[in-house]
Design an enzyme around this catalytic site. Structure first.
Site, PDB file in Angstrom:
ATOM      1  N   GLU A   1       0.807  -0.986   0.051  1.00 20.19           N
ATOM      2  CA  GLU A   1       0.017   0.180  -0.025  1.00 20.19           C
ATOM      3  C   GLU A   1       1.268   1.246   0.346  1.00 20.19           C
ATOM      4  OE1 GLU A   1      -3.706   0.143   2.178  1.00 20.19           O
ATOM      5  OE2 GLU A   1      -3.966  -1.391   1.517  1.00 20.19           O
TER       6      GLU A   1
HETATM    7  C1  FAD Z   1       2.930  -9.329  -0.299  1.00 22.84           C
HETATM    8  C2  FAD Z   1       2.932  -8.303  -1.606  1.00 22.84           C
HETATM    9  C3  FAD Z   1       1.547  -8.490  -1.050  1.00 22.84           C
HETATM   10  C4  FAD Z   1       1.155  -7.384  -2.168  1.00 22.84           C
HETATM   11  N1  FAD Z   1      -0.644  -6.615  -2.114  1.00 22.84           N
HETATM   12  C5  FAD Z   1      -1.097  -6.209  -3.283  1.00 22.84           C
HETATM   13  C6  FAD Z   1      -2.804  -5.916  -3.450  1.00 22.84           C
HETATM   14  O1  FAD Z   1      -2.705  -6.733  -3.228  1.00 22.84           O
HETATM   15  N2  FAD Z   1      -2.441  -5.072  -4.105  1.00 22.84           N
HETATM   16  C7  FAD Z   1      -1.606  -4.423  -5.099  1.00 22.84           C
HETATM   17  O2  FAD Z   1      -1.600  -3.854  -6.259  1.00 22.84           O
HETATM   18  N3  FAD Z   1       0.027  -4.583  -5.105  1.00 22.84           N
HETATM   19  C8  FAD Z   1       0.173  -5.029  -3.771  1.00 22.84           C
HETATM   20  N4  FAD Z   1       1.597  -5.954  -3.186  1.00 22.84           N
HETATM   21  C9  FAD Z   1       2.102  -4.570  -4.777  1.00 22.84           C
HETATM   22  C10 FAD Z   1       2.989  -3.174  -3.904  1.00 22.84           C
HETATM   23  O3  FAD Z   1       1.857  -2.333  -3.571  1.00 22.84           O
HETATM   24  C11 FAD Z   1       4.105  -3.002  -4.052  1.00 22.84           C
HETATM   25  O4  FAD Z   1       5.547  -4.245  -3.836  1.00 22.84           O
HETATM   26  C12 FAD Z   1       4.211  -1.497  -3.679  1.00 22.84           C
HETATM   27  O5  FAD Z   1       3.934  -0.953  -3.687  1.00 22.84           O
HETATM   28  C13 FAD Z   1       5.913  -1.497  -4.043  1.00 22.84           C
HETATM   29  O6  FAD Z   1       6.514  -1.539  -5.503  1.00 22.84           O
HETATM   30  P1  FAD Z   1       7.891  -2.310  -6.252  1.00 22.84           P
HETATM   31  O7  FAD Z   1       7.468  -3.371  -4.673  1.00 22.84           O
HETATM   32  O8  FAD Z   1       7.508  -2.309  -7.251  1.00 22.84           O
HETATM   33  O9  FAD Z   1       8.700  -1.488  -5.144  1.00 22.84           O
HETATM   34  P2  FAD Z   1       9.266  -0.489  -6.340  1.00 22.84           P
HETATM   35  O10 FAD Z   1       8.662   0.745  -7.017  1.00 22.84           O
HETATM   36  O11 FAD Z   1      10.309  -1.171  -7.190  1.00 22.84           O
HETATM   37  O12 FAD Z   1      10.706   0.034  -5.350  1.00 22.84           O
HETATM   38  C14 FAD Z   1      11.687  -0.300  -5.188  1.00 22.84           C
HETATM   39  C15 FAD Z   1      12.221   0.746  -4.377  1.00 22.84           C
HETATM   40  O13 FAD Z   1      12.457   1.727  -4.418  1.00 22.84           O
HETATM   41  C16 FAD Z   1      12.080   2.894  -4.216  1.00 22.84           C
HETATM   42  N5  FAD Z   1      11.257   3.619  -4.423  1.00 22.84           N
HETATM   43  C17 FAD Z   1      10.764   3.428  -5.604  1.00 22.84           C
HETATM   44  N6  FAD Z   1      10.408   5.158  -6.013  1.00 22.84           N
HETATM   45  C18 FAD Z   1      10.700   5.887  -5.538  1.00 22.84           C
HETATM   46  C19 FAD Z   1      10.585   7.400  -5.402  1.00 22.84           C
HETATM   47  N7  FAD Z   1      10.252   8.151  -6.016  1.00 22.84           N
HETATM   48  N8  FAD Z   1      11.359   8.040  -3.886  1.00 22.84           N
HETATM   49  C20 FAD Z   1      11.370   7.197  -3.199  1.00 22.84           C
HETATM   50  N9  FAD Z   1      12.240   5.914  -3.154  1.00 22.84           N
HETATM   51  C21 FAD Z   1      11.481   5.232  -4.039  1.00 22.84           C
HETATM   52  C22 FAD Z   1      11.025   2.258  -3.087  1.00 22.84           C
HETATM   53  O14 FAD Z   1      10.787   3.036  -1.884  1.00 22.84           O
HETATM   54  C23 FAD Z   1      11.703   0.773  -2.821  1.00 22.84           C
HETATM   55  O15 FAD Z   1      12.011   0.476  -1.324  1.00 22.84           O
HETATM   56  C24 FAD Z   1       2.124  -6.311  -2.822  1.00 22.84           C
HETATM   57  C25 FAD Z   1       3.293  -6.667  -2.520  1.00 22.84           C
HETATM   58  C26 FAD Z   1       3.495  -7.366  -2.146  1.00 22.84           C
HETATM   59  C27 FAD Z   1       5.034  -7.900  -1.580  1.00 22.84           C
END
Ligand code: FAD
Lengths: 260, 387
Positions: B364
């Site tokens: 989230e």
């Molecule tokens: C167990 C689990 C359940 C989930 N359930 C759902 C769900 O039900 N529905 C759904 O839609 N999604 C779901 N997600 C997805 C989740 O919301 C995303 O994993 C999350 O939003 C982060 O995206 P990412 O993992 O691609 O990380 P990335 O966006 O690739 O981020 C990688 C790192 O970079 C940092 N970062 C990225 N952009 C910036 C920025 N602009 N400024 C500073 N730092 C930044 C992040 O904070 C992180 O540390 C789930 C994920 C997991 C692991």
């Protein structure tokens, strides 16, 4: 199908300790619960209601605070609750209790079935259910582990020590249940809210036309003389090793003690 | 403990959620953590206890549309098992878009079974190359007469495969960028809609995290939520409303870590006395307790503000999620420290709590994204007062 369930409020024995000097239960600060077997009786009643429709009425004899036990039953899904309460009932044994409950039940109108737990965990007598049946002149089936109702008959499986027995009885009938019959449901939020607002009907000695000869301490032919905890059994000894070794050790021990 | 002046009904909700959790989830949580088995058994018990519709209005079969009451239950459920907690809360995440943007017919059709806990909902936004940067969505929903044809894959969707009702964000017009996304209700079983593999995770292991795969999945235009182009607004408004729930999950996980650490510290004898008598341990416990209470207070205050009818709560919702989840991570690691080597072992439950806590900093919106959002809001606020 209209079902009456007789329940009792008891101290939560998992929390009860015994005063080693007086050998009596320390009841202060111990939470009260619905007698666990009675929860099974409530669940059995609710399941029969789910199948056949009708109404579940819970009845308890006890002090005003026993209303809490009735509310627990309402939170589980019981429709109505009756508290049979009067100072005149204080000190009742199983004779007086079953008399009092049966007089109250006569006031409740038509019913098809009376359910009780097989016994209360504080007194452990298992007499009140059968006592109610006697006072009301109804058939009784004890230790039920399964109840099926068909028309104006019921088929009940009884859990006995060595065997299970299946008996049939006409309705109305008094049945006491064992814990194996079901898993009591947890309360629901709607049930709890209903219980909070529920009106608990109260009946006193006059309202049940109670005969003082059969009520309270004076109407109780039995009295508890003493409660004590038997000395704890010492821990046994477990012999290890291969079966042949164990047999040798065992025989040596028996000989040691000059048993053979 | 701080007295939050709960009403009688709120105390009932809190105590009931705890009672059901202790009876139905506690005995199974270690096994579910090990096997990853989906906790249907616990969810059915919450449904039977009327706890699934706390955030849903009564006319839709719920118990009164309260974010606060939902948070109370979520906290207690997560206090037993973080995996069960997220499963419970993700159904609210998946159905909130319908509550907020659904037509009366959509609400009447989809909300009552969710409120009754008969079915679960799920929310599909994230994709493999669109995480924090949700604007990078590649899933498309192309209009074709009275229908939309959906193609693409959603990744890591909580309750994927187990839920019956999915709210999915897809691009209806890529050229319009962020304004070209739309939200849809898609039912499990719709031809062309299947599920990818179940992920093997670090924590919240009994929760289901799966791909949603759409291959020429044809849905009627009546499945559109709100209007075309509102997809990101739906997502953002939804997350504003559900973030306090993540905060509540985090508070629940943190609280049980403290419960366990406190209990253990009084039982563990070293140097001839319980370690609880050591000031070093007492200070760790004191910090844990203080941080948890601060997190809880922030979550509760935010939820109460929303329930009171506030319209702009993006900032406190982000702060509540951020602070509570960072607290849960810190406190669960501290709990392991209090238990020493035993805390590191699977026979004790605290290592699971730390594994469960970690996700609350990620989903989230990662905590970096929360900080971005909070920072931006602060600057905007200042700019607005300067005018
Ligand atoms: C167990 C689990 C359940 C989930 N359930 C759902 C769900 O039900 N529905 C759904 O839609 N999604 C779901 N997600 C997805 C989740 O919301 C995303 O994993 C999350 O939003 C982060 O995206 P990412 O993992 O691609 O990380 P990335 O966006 O690739 O981020 C990688 C790192 O970079 C940092 N970062 C990225 N952009 C910036 C920025 N602009 N400024 C500073 N730092 C930044 C992040 O904070 C992180 O540390 C789930 C994920 C997991 C692991």
């Amino acid at each position: 199908m209209d079902i009456i369930v007789c329940i009792k409020q008891v101290p939560d024995t998992t929390e009860v300790r015994i005063n080693p000097e007086t050998n009596t239960l320390i009841r202060e600060g111990v939470p009260s619960i619905v007698n666990p077997f009675d929860e099974n009786a409530i669940e059995a009643a609710l399941q029969l209601k789910d199948l056949h429709g009708g109404k579940v009425t819970v009845v308890t004899m006890g002090p005003p605070q026993a209303a809490e036990a009735l509310k627990t039953a309402i939170a589980m899904g019981a429709d109505e609750a009756v508290l049979v309460s009067d100072r005149a009932f204080a000190g009742s044994d199983t004779w007086a209790t079953s008399y009092t409950l049966s007089q109250a039940i006569k006031k409740l109108g038509k019913f098809d079935l009376i359910l009780c737990g097989k016994q209360a965990i504080d007194g452990d007598t298992a007499q009140v259910g059968p006592g109610i049946a006697e006072w009301l002149g109804l058939p009784q089936v004890t230790f039920a582990s399964k109840i099926e109702v068909e028309g104006n008959k019921c088929k009940v499986e009884r859990l006995l020590e060595e065997v299970n027995e299946v008996v049939e009885a006409p309705l109305p009938v008094v049945i006491t249940v064992v814990k194996q019959i079901n898993t009591p449901r947890l309360p629901s939020l709607k049930g709890l809210m209903r219980a909070k607002k529920a009106e608990i009907k109260t009946l006193n000695a006059a309202e049940i036309n109670g005969d003082p000869k059969n009520m309270g301490l004076n109407g109780s032919p039995t009295s508890v003389v003493k409660i004590f905890t038997p000395p704890a059994r010492g821990g046994g000894e477990i012999l290890g090793g291969e079966p042949a070794e164990i047999v040798d050790k065992l025989i040596a021990k028996i000989k040691d003690r000059k048993i053979i | 403990m701080l007295d939050y002046l709960l009403t009688e009904e709120q105390i009932m909700i809190r105590d009931l959620a705890r009672k059901v959790s202790l009876e139905k989830a506690l005995p199974k949580r270690a096994e579910w953590d090990e096997t990853g088995e989906f906790p249907w058994e616990a969810l059915k018990a919450y449904a039977a206890a009327d706890l699934c519709g706390l955030y849903i209005p009564e006319e839709l079969g719920g118990m009164g549309q309260s974010v606060f009451n939902f948070c109370l239950a979520t906290e207690q459920i997560s206090r037993t098992c973080g995996g069960v907690g997220v499963t419970f809360a993700a159904s609210a995440l998946g159905s909130t878009p319908i509550l907020l943007f659904g037509s009366p017919e959509q609400k009447k059709k989809y909300m009552p079974p969710i409120a009754a806990g008969k079915i679960l909902a799920a929310f599909g936004l994230t994709e493999a190359s669109a995480g924090s940067d949700a604007a990078g969505l590649e899933t498309t929903a192309i209009k074709d007469g009275d229908y939309y044809i959906v193609n693409g894959t959603k990744q890591w969707i909580t309750n994927g495969g187990e839920a019956d009702t999915y709210t999915v964000i897809a691009m209806t017009d890529k050229k319009r960028g962020a304004r070209g996304a739309s939200a849809f209700i898609i039912e499990k079983g719709t031809p062309g809609f299947t599920f990818g593999k179940k992920e093997n995770k670090m924590g919240i292991r009994c929760s289901a995290t799966r791909e949603l795969v759409f291959q020429d999945c044809k849905i009627h235009k009546g499945q559109l939520l709100g209007k075309e182009g509102l997809g990101f607004i739906v997502a953002m408004k939804t997350l504003d409303l559900t973030r306090p729930g993540i905060g509540a999950q985090a508070v629940g996980i943190a609280q049980v870590a403290l419960d366990e650490a406190l209990k253990y510290s009084r039982e563990r004898i070293q140097f001839g006395k319980p370690i609880a008598s050591l000031q070093a341990i007492q200070h760790i416990l004191a910090d844990m307790a203080t941080q948890i209470e601060a997190a809880r207070a922030l979550v509760y205050a935010t939820a109460r503000m929303i329930d009171a009818g506030a319209t702009d709560y993006t900032l406190p919702a982000s702060e509540a999620k951020l602070f509570a989840s960072d607290t849960a991570m810190k406190v669960t690691i501290d709990a392991i420290q209090v238990l020493g080597g035993y805390g590191y072992m699977k026979e004790y439950p605290v290592e699971k709590m730390a594994r469960d806590a970690k996700i609350t900093q990620i989903y989230e919106g990662t905590n970096q994204i929360q900080r971005n959002q909070i920072g931006l809001a602060l600057i905007k606020e200042l700019a607005a007062t300067k005018k």
